[in-house]
Design a protein around this motif. Structure first.
Motif, mmCIF file in Angstrom:
data_model
loop_
_atom_site.group_PDB
_atom_site.id
_atom_site.type_symbol
_atom_site.label_atom_id
_atom_site.label_comp_id
_atom_site.label_asym_id
_atom_site.label_seq_id
_atom_site.Cartn_x
_atom_site.Cartn_y
_atom_site.Cartn_z
ATOM 1 N N TYR A 97 -1.025 14.006 -20.982
ATOM 2 C CA TYR A 97 -0.611 14.591 -22.260
ATOM 3 C C TYR A 97 -1.260 13.884 -23.445
ATOM 4 C CZ TYR A 97 3.016 16.587 -19.295
ATOM 5 O OH TYR A 97 3.684 17.248 -18.301
ATOM 6 N N ASP A 98 -1.564 14.645 -24.473
ATOM 7 C CA ASP A 98 -2.049 14.098 -25.736
ATOM 8 C C ASP A 98 -0.817 13.711 -26.550
ATOM 9 O OD1 ASP A 98 -3.069 13.507 -28.224
ATOM 10 O OD2 ASP A 98 -4.050 15.451 -28.515
ATOM 11 N N LEU A 99 -0.528 12.437 -26.627
ATOM 12 C CA LEU A 99 0.689 11.975 -27.283
ATOM 13 C C LEU A 99 0.633 12.087 -28.801
ATOM 14 C CD1 LEU A 99 1.595 8.919 -25.040
ATOM 15 C CD2 LEU A 99 2.316 11.309 -24.831
ATOM 16 N N ASN A 100 -0.554 12.352 -29.349
ATOM 17 C CA ASN A 100 -0.685 12.598 -30.784
ATOM 18 C C ASN A 100 -0.312 14.030 -31.141
ATOM 19 O OD1 ASN A 100 -1.744 10.045 -31.846
ATOM 20 N ND2 ASN A 100 -3.425 10.478 -30.447
ATOM 21 N N ASP A 101 -0.183 14.873 -30.131
ATOM 22 C CA ASP A 101 0.180 16.276 -30.313
ATOM 23 C C ASP A 101 1.679 16.422 -30.064
ATOM 24 O OD1 ASP A 101 -0.606 19.259 -30.323
ATOM 25 O OD2 ASP A 101 0.502 19.014 -28.433
ATOM 26 N N VAL A 102 2.367 17.220 -30.865
ATOM 27 C CA VAL A 102 3.813 17.376 -30.727
ATOM 28 C C VAL A 102 4.193 17.903 -29.340
ATOM 29 C CG1 VAL A 102 3.960 19.682 -31.769
ATOM 30 C CG2 VAL A 102 5.917 18.141 -31.888
ATOM 31 N N ASN A 103 3.389 18.791 -28.771
ATOM 32 C CA ASN A 103 3.679 19.316 -27.436
ATOM 33 C C ASN A 103 3.543 18.237 -26.369
ATOM 34 O OD1 ASN A 103 4.137 22.195 -28.019
ATOM 35 N ND2 ASN A 103 2.033 22.094 -28.748
ATOM 36 N N GLY A 104 2.464 17.491 -26.427
ATOM 37 C CA GLY A 104 2.263 16.409 -25.464
ATOM 38 C C GLY A 104 3.316 15.328 -25.592
ATOM 39 N N ASN A 105 3.708 15.016 -26.823
ATOM 40 C CA ASN A 105 4.727 14.006 -27.057
ATOM 41 C C ASN A 105 6.071 14.456 -26.477
ATOM 42 O OD1 ASN A 105 6.567 12.213 -29.076
ATOM 43 N ND2 ASN A 105 4.473 11.373 -28.940
ATOM 44 N N ALA A 106 6.420 15.717 -26.676
ATOM 45 C CA ALA A 106 7.677 16.251 -26.141
ATOM 46 C C ALA A 106 7.658 16.300 -24.617
ATOM 47 C CB ALA A 106 7.940 17.651 -26.712
ATOM 48 N N LEU A 107 6.526 16.701 -24.050
ATOM 49 C CA LEU A 107 6.414 16.742 -22.588
ATOM 50 C C LEU A 107 6.540 15.351 -21.979
ATOM 51 C CD1 LEU A 107 3.651 19.455 -22.314
ATOM 52 C CD2 LEU A 107 5.931 19.612 -21.271
ATOM 53 N N CYS A 108 5.941 14.370 -22.615
ATOM 54 C CA CYS A 108 6.053 12.996 -22.127
ATOM 55 C C CYS A 108 7.505 12.522 -22.216
ATOM 56 C CB CYS A 108 5.131 12.071 -22.920
ATOM 57 S SG CYS A 108 5.206 10.350 -22.367
ATOM 58 N N ALA A 109 8.161 12.779 -23.331
ATOM 59 C CA ALA A 109 9.562 12.371 -23.483
ATOM 60 C C ALA A 109 10.423 13.007 -22.397
ATOM 61 C CB ALA A 109 10.080 12.756 -24.865
ATOM 62 N N ALA A 110 10.219 14.302 -22.151
ATOM 63 C CA ALA A 110 10.999 15.006 -21.122
ATOM 64 C C ALA A 110 10.690 14.450 -19.731
ATOM 65 C CB ALA A 110 10.720 16.500 -21.182
ATOM 66 N N LYS A 111 9.430 14.111 -19.494
ATOM 67 C CA LYS A 111 9.047 13.532 -18.202
ATOM 68 C C LYS A 111 9.738 12.183 -18.002
ATOM 69 C CE LYS A 111 4.946 12.150 -15.566
ATOM 70 N NZ LYS A 111 3.460 12.071 -15.587
ATOM 71 N N LEU A 112 9.706 11.339 -19.025
ATOM 72 C CA LEU A 112 10.357 10.028 -18.945
ATOM 73 C C LEU A 112 11.860 10.180 -18.762
ATOM 74 C CD1 LEU A 112 8.426 8.223 -21.826
ATOM 75 C CD2 LEU A 112 8.165 7.808 -19.362
ATOM 76 N N LEU A 113 12.468 11.089 -19.526
ATOM 77 C CA LEU A 113 13.907 11.294 -19.438
ATOM 78 C C LEU A 113 14.303 11.846 -18.072
ATOM 79 C CD1 LEU A 113 16.258 10.793 -21.367
ATOM 80 C CD2 LEU A 113 16.141 13.207 -22.003
ATOM 81 N N SER A 114 13.501 12.752 -17.544
ATOM 82 C CA SER A 114 13.766 13.320 -16.221
ATOM 83 C C SER A 114 13.739 12.236 -15.145
ATOM 84 C CB SER A 114 12.724 14.397 -15.913
ATOM 85 O OG SER A 114 12.907 14.908 -14.625
ATOM 86 N N SER A 115 12.782 11.348 -15.242
ATOM 87 C CA SER A 115 12.678 10.251 -14.285
ATOM 88 C C SER A 115 13.890 9.326 -14.380
ATOM 89 C CB SER A 115 11.387 9.472 -14.539
ATOM 90 O OG SER A 115 11.309 8.359 -13.710
ATOM 91 N N LEU A 116 14.299 9.006 -15.606
ATOM 92 C CA LEU A 116 15.477 8.156 -15.795
ATOM 93 C C LEU A 116 16.743 8.846 -15.298
ATOM 94 C CD1 LEU A 116 14.749 6.766 -19.372
ATOM 95 C CD2 LEU A 116 14.807 5.441 -17.240
ATOM 96 N N LYS A 117 16.862 10.125 -15.595
ATOM 97 C CA LYS A 117 18.052 10.893 -15.210
ATOM 98 C C LYS A 117 18.215 10.943 -13.688
ATOM 99 C CE LYS A 117 20.338 15.281 -16.109
ATOM 100 N NZ LYS A 117 20.258 16.571 -16.792
ATOM 101 N N ALA A 118 17.113 10.970 -12.969
ATOM 102 C CA ALA A 118 17.150 11.011 -11.504
ATOM 103 C C ALA A 118 17.671 9.705 -10.904
ATOM 104 C CB ALA A 118 15.759 11.320 -10.955
ATOM 105 N N ARG A 119 17.572 8.613 -11.673
ATOM 106 C CA ARG A 119 17.946 7.297 -11.143
ATOM 107 C C ARG A 119 19.169 6.666 -11.777
ATOM 108 N NH1 ARG A 119 12.747 4.251 -12.545
ATOM 109 N NH2 ARG A 119 13.287 5.397 -14.361
ATOM 110 N N ARG A 120 19.540 7.117 -12.975
ATOM 111 C CA ARG A 120 20.585 6.410 -13.721
ATOM 112 C C ARG A 120 21.527 7.387 -14.407
ATOM 113 N NH1 ARG A 120 18.405 0.860 -15.471
ATOM 114 N NH2 ARG A 120 20.462 0.807 -16.382
ATOM 115 N N THR A 121 22.792 6.997 -14.479
ATOM 116 C CA THR A 121 23.751 7.822 -15.218
ATOM 117 C C THR A 121 23.688 7.535 -16.718
ATOM 118 O OG1 THR A 121 25.496 6.189 -14.843
ATOM 119 C CG2 THR A 121 25.331 8.024 -13.275
#
Length: 161
Positions: A97-121
């Motif tokens: 993802y291009d983190l300077n782009d709003v779409n790439g930044n949002a996708l990265c955030a969702a990816k990180l959050l999804s990974s955390l959600k799978a492991r932690r409450t």
């Protein structure tokens, strides 16, 4: 190489009430809603099966919903970038993802959050920090933002939480 996001424009057509809810949540927290950021959140929430209200709350807390936020220096030598203030520690996780782009930044955030959600409450707090005190302070901010969430039926606000 950044991913093409040509299908983002259909997000509003698919989810008009969700779009309105995000817009309301941003406005209710005294921020200015940006169409590009809302569409990016809708797209990322669908891609990674993350609640769009949670992503919106994170963007409000992290950047005051400013989609053009650039590098912010932290005291530990790292930097945060964009709407979701993606820390440089996490950039390698989102190389697609291009983190300077709003779409790439949002996708990265969702990816990180999804990974955390799978492991932690406590994934919403850990998005910011694993340090218990910092995590709780952040979670309190998220909770305050989300307390203004409303539920919509197809046309109207039906219930404030």
């Amino acid at each position: 190489m950044p991913i093409s996001l040509s299908y983002v424009d259909t997000a509003l057509e698919r989810e008009p009430s969700e779009y309105s809810m995000i817009r309301y949540l941003v406005t209710a927290n005294d921020m200015k809603p940006h169409d590009a950021a809302i569409r990016a959140i809708l797209n990322a929430s669908k891609r990674y099966d993350i609640d769009s209200r949670e992503l919106t709350a994170i963007a409000i807390v992290e950047s005051s919903f400013r989609h053009n936020t650039r590098l912010i220096a932290n005291t530990n030598g790292t930097h945060d970038l964009g709407l979701f203030q993606i820390n440089t520690v996490n950039h390698k996780t989102c190389v697609e993802y291009d983190l300077n782009d709003v779409n790439g930044n949002a996708l990265c955030a969702a990816k990180l959050l999804s990974s955390l959600k799978a492991r932690r409450t406590d994934y919403l707090g850990v998005y910011h920090s694993k340090t218990p005190q910092k995590k709780m302070k952040y979670l309190n901010k998220i909770t305050k933002v989300m307390s203004k969430v409303v539920r919509y039926d197809s046309n109207n606000i039906t219930e404030e939480l």
